[in-house]
Motif scaffolding. Structure first.
Motif, PDB file in Angstrom:
ATOM      1  N   VAL A  51       0.847  -1.193   0.000  1.00  0.00           N
ATOM      2  CA  VAL A  51       0.000   0.000   0.000  1.00  0.00           C
ATOM      3  C   VAL A  51       0.882   1.242   0.000  1.00  0.00           C
ATOM      4  N   ASP A  52       0.335   2.325  -0.525  1.00  0.00           N
ATOM      5  CA  ASP A  52       1.039   3.607  -0.526  1.00  0.00           C
ATOM      6  C   ASP A  52       0.848   4.283   0.824  1.00  0.00           C
ATOM      7  N   THR A  53       1.933   4.852   1.362  1.00  0.00           N
ATOM      8  CA  THR A  53       1.870   5.697   2.542  1.00  0.00           C
ATOM      9  C   THR A  53       2.565   7.001   2.180  1.00  0.00           C
ATOM     10  N   ILE A  54       2.539   7.968   3.078  1.00  0.00           N
ATOM     11  CA  ILE A  54       3.227   9.223   2.760  1.00  0.00           C
ATOM     12  C   ILE A  54       4.735   9.046   2.718  1.00  0.00           C
ATOM     13  N   TRP A  55       5.236   7.938   3.243  1.00  0.00           N
ATOM     14  CA  TRP A  55       6.675   7.649   3.233  1.00  0.00           C
ATOM     15  C   TRP A  55       7.074   6.681   2.119  1.00  0.00           C
ATOM     16  N   GLY A  56       6.106   6.256   1.293  1.00  0.00           N
ATOM     17  CA  GLY A  56       6.392   5.297   0.229  1.00  0.00           C
ATOM     18  C   GLY A  56       5.557   4.036   0.419  1.00  0.00           C
ATOM     19  N   LYS A  57       5.938   2.985  -0.252  1.00  0.00           N
ATOM     20  CA  LYS A  57       5.177   1.726  -0.187  1.00  0.00           C
ATOM     21  C   LYS A  57       5.491   0.967   1.091  1.00  0.00           C
ATOM     22  N   MET A  58       4.469   0.245   1.590  1.00  0.00           N
ATOM     23  CA  MET A  58       4.605  -0.563   2.795  1.00  0.00           C
ATOM     24  C   MET A  58       3.689  -1.769   2.654  1.00  0.00           C
ATOM     25  N   ASN A  59       4.093  -2.903   3.195  1.00  0.00           N
ATOM     26  CA  ASN A  59       3.262  -4.105   3.133  1.00  0.00           C
ATOM     27  C   ASN A  59       2.343  -4.184   4.344  1.00  0.00           C
ATOM     28  N   ILE A  60       1.089  -4.560   4.089  1.00  0.00           N
ATOM     29  CA  ILE A  60       0.147  -4.858   5.159  1.00  0.00           C
ATOM     30  C   ILE A  60      -0.274  -6.308   5.017  1.00  0.00           C
ATOM     31  N   THR A  61      -0.609  -6.935   6.137  1.00  0.00           N
ATOM     32  CA  THR A  61      -1.107  -8.304   6.119  1.00  0.00           C
ATOM     33  C   THR A  61      -2.589  -8.279   6.446  1.00  0.00           C
ATOM     34  N   VAL A  62      -3.385  -8.765   5.510  1.00  0.00           N
ATOM     35  CA  VAL A  62      -4.827  -8.845   5.691  1.00  0.00           C
ATOM     36  C   VAL A  62      -5.146 -10.274   6.097  1.00  0.00           C
ATOM     37  N   ASN A  63      -5.755 -10.439   7.260  1.00  0.00           N
ATOM     38  CA  ASN A  63      -6.083 -11.781   7.753  1.00  0.00           C
ATOM     39  C   ASN A  63      -7.228 -12.404   6.963  1.00  0.00           C
ATOM     40  N   PRO A  64      -7.246 -13.739   6.846  1.00  0.00           N
ATOM     41  CA  PRO A  64      -8.347 -14.416   6.162  1.00  0.00           C
ATOM     42  C   PRO A  64      -9.688 -14.091   6.824  1.00  0.00           C
ATOM     43  N   GLY A  65     -10.699 -13.900   5.985  1.00  0.00           N
ATOM     44  CA  GLY A  65     -12.048 -13.648   6.495  1.00  0.00           C
ATOM     45  C   GLY A  65     -12.303 -12.207   6.892  1.00  0.00           C
ATOM     46  N   VAL A  66     -11.445 -11.289   6.464  1.00  0.00           N
ATOM     47  CA  VAL A  66     -11.629  -9.888   6.820  1.00  0.00           C
ATOM     48  C   VAL A  66     -12.972  -9.396   6.278  1.00  0.00           C
ATOM     49  N   GLN A  67     -13.610  -8.517   7.030  1.00  0.00           N
ATOM     50  CA  GLN A  67     -14.913  -7.988   6.631  1.00  0.00           C
ATOM     51  C   GLN A  67     -14.758  -6.608   6.002  1.00  0.00           C
ATOM     52  N   ASP A  68     -15.689  -6.266   5.137  1.00  0.00           N
ATOM     53  CA  ASP A  68     -15.711  -4.958   4.502  1.00  0.00           C
ATOM     54  C   ASP A  68     -15.798  -3.884   5.592  1.00  0.00           C
ATOM     55  N   GLY A  69     -14.948  -2.867   5.484  1.00  0.00           N
ATOM     56  CA  GLY A  69     -14.956  -1.782   6.462  1.00  0.00           C
ATOM     57  C   GLY A  69     -13.962  -1.961   7.597  1.00  0.00           C
ATOM     58  N   ALA A  70     -13.256  -3.106   7.638  1.00  0.00           N
ATOM     59  CA  ALA A  70     -12.236  -3.316   8.669  1.00  0.00           C
ATOM     60  C   ALA A  70     -11.107  -2.307   8.453  1.00  0.00           C
ATOM     61  N   LYS A  71     -10.353  -2.031   9.526  1.00  0.00           N
ATOM     62  CA  LYS A  71      -9.252  -1.075   9.441  1.00  0.00           C
ATOM     63  C   LYS A  71      -7.960  -1.711   9.934  1.00  0.00           C
ATOM     64  N   ILE A  72      -6.865  -1.342   9.278  1.00  0.00           N
ATOM     65  CA  ILE A  72      -5.530  -1.743   9.711  1.00  0.00           C
ATOM     66  C   ILE A  72      -4.778  -0.466  10.045  1.00  0.00           C
ATOM     67  N   ARG A  73      -4.212  -0.421  11.245  1.00  0.00           N
ATOM     68  CA  ARG A  73      -3.489   0.761  11.722  1.00  0.00           C
ATOM     69  C   ARG A  73      -1.991   0.538  11.579  1.00  0.00           C
ATOM     70  N   LEU A  74      -1.330   1.446  10.872  1.00  0.00           N
ATOM     71  CA  LEU A  74       0.121   1.440  10.737  1.00  0.00           C
ATOM     72  C   LEU A  74       0.647   2.496  11.699  1.00  0.00           C
TER      73      LEU A  74
END
Length: 131
Positions: A51-74
């Motif tokens: 994903v793009d961040t203001i500092w460049g690209k970064m990897n996020i891990t999305v867990n299986p079964g994630v629901q629409d609207g979930a949030k991941i905090r970096l």
């Protein structure tokens, strides 16, 4: 683009900054938010996504079964809040929050339709009180 106005006069100088809207990032309090789209298989099976961040690209891990609207905090991925306009004037760092949205296909190939039909036969019905 950032515009900084400095008023000089008696006492301490007063600063006012203006941050223009970005097509991908939104400011919310000390945080920056972005929307990251997943296809159905990524949402069901999980995925590591760049994903793009203001500092460049970064990897996020999305867990299986994630629901629409979930949030991941970096954590700590935002510039000092004084730069992005924290009204309190302190120098707290903010987080980058990825809002996960799931893109449901509007058209399927014959093979995709067959796979979804097979999956539908295996799925367990969701009781009305859990919908």
């Amino acid at each position: 683009v950032r515009e900084i106005k400095v008023k000089m006069g008696q006492g301490r100088p007063k600063f006012k900054n203006k941050v223009e809207r970005h097509p991908k990032f939104r400011k919310h309090e000390n945080n920056i938010e972005s929307t990251e789209w997943l296809n159905v298989s990524e949402a069901v099976l999980g995925v590591t996504k760049s994903v793009d961040t203001i500092w460049g690209k970064m990897n996020i891990t999305v867990n299986p079964g994630v629901q629409d609207g979930a949030k991941i905090r970096l954590k700590g991925q935002v510039i000092l809040s004084i730069i992005i306009g924290n009204k309190k004037g302190n120098n707290e760092e903010g987080d980058h929050i990825c809002l996960l949205r799931i893109k449901i296909p509007t058209s399927l190939t014959a093979k995709q339709r067959q796979i979804f039909e097979e999956l539908a036969k295996e799925e367990i019905s969701i009781p009305d009180n859990e919908k």
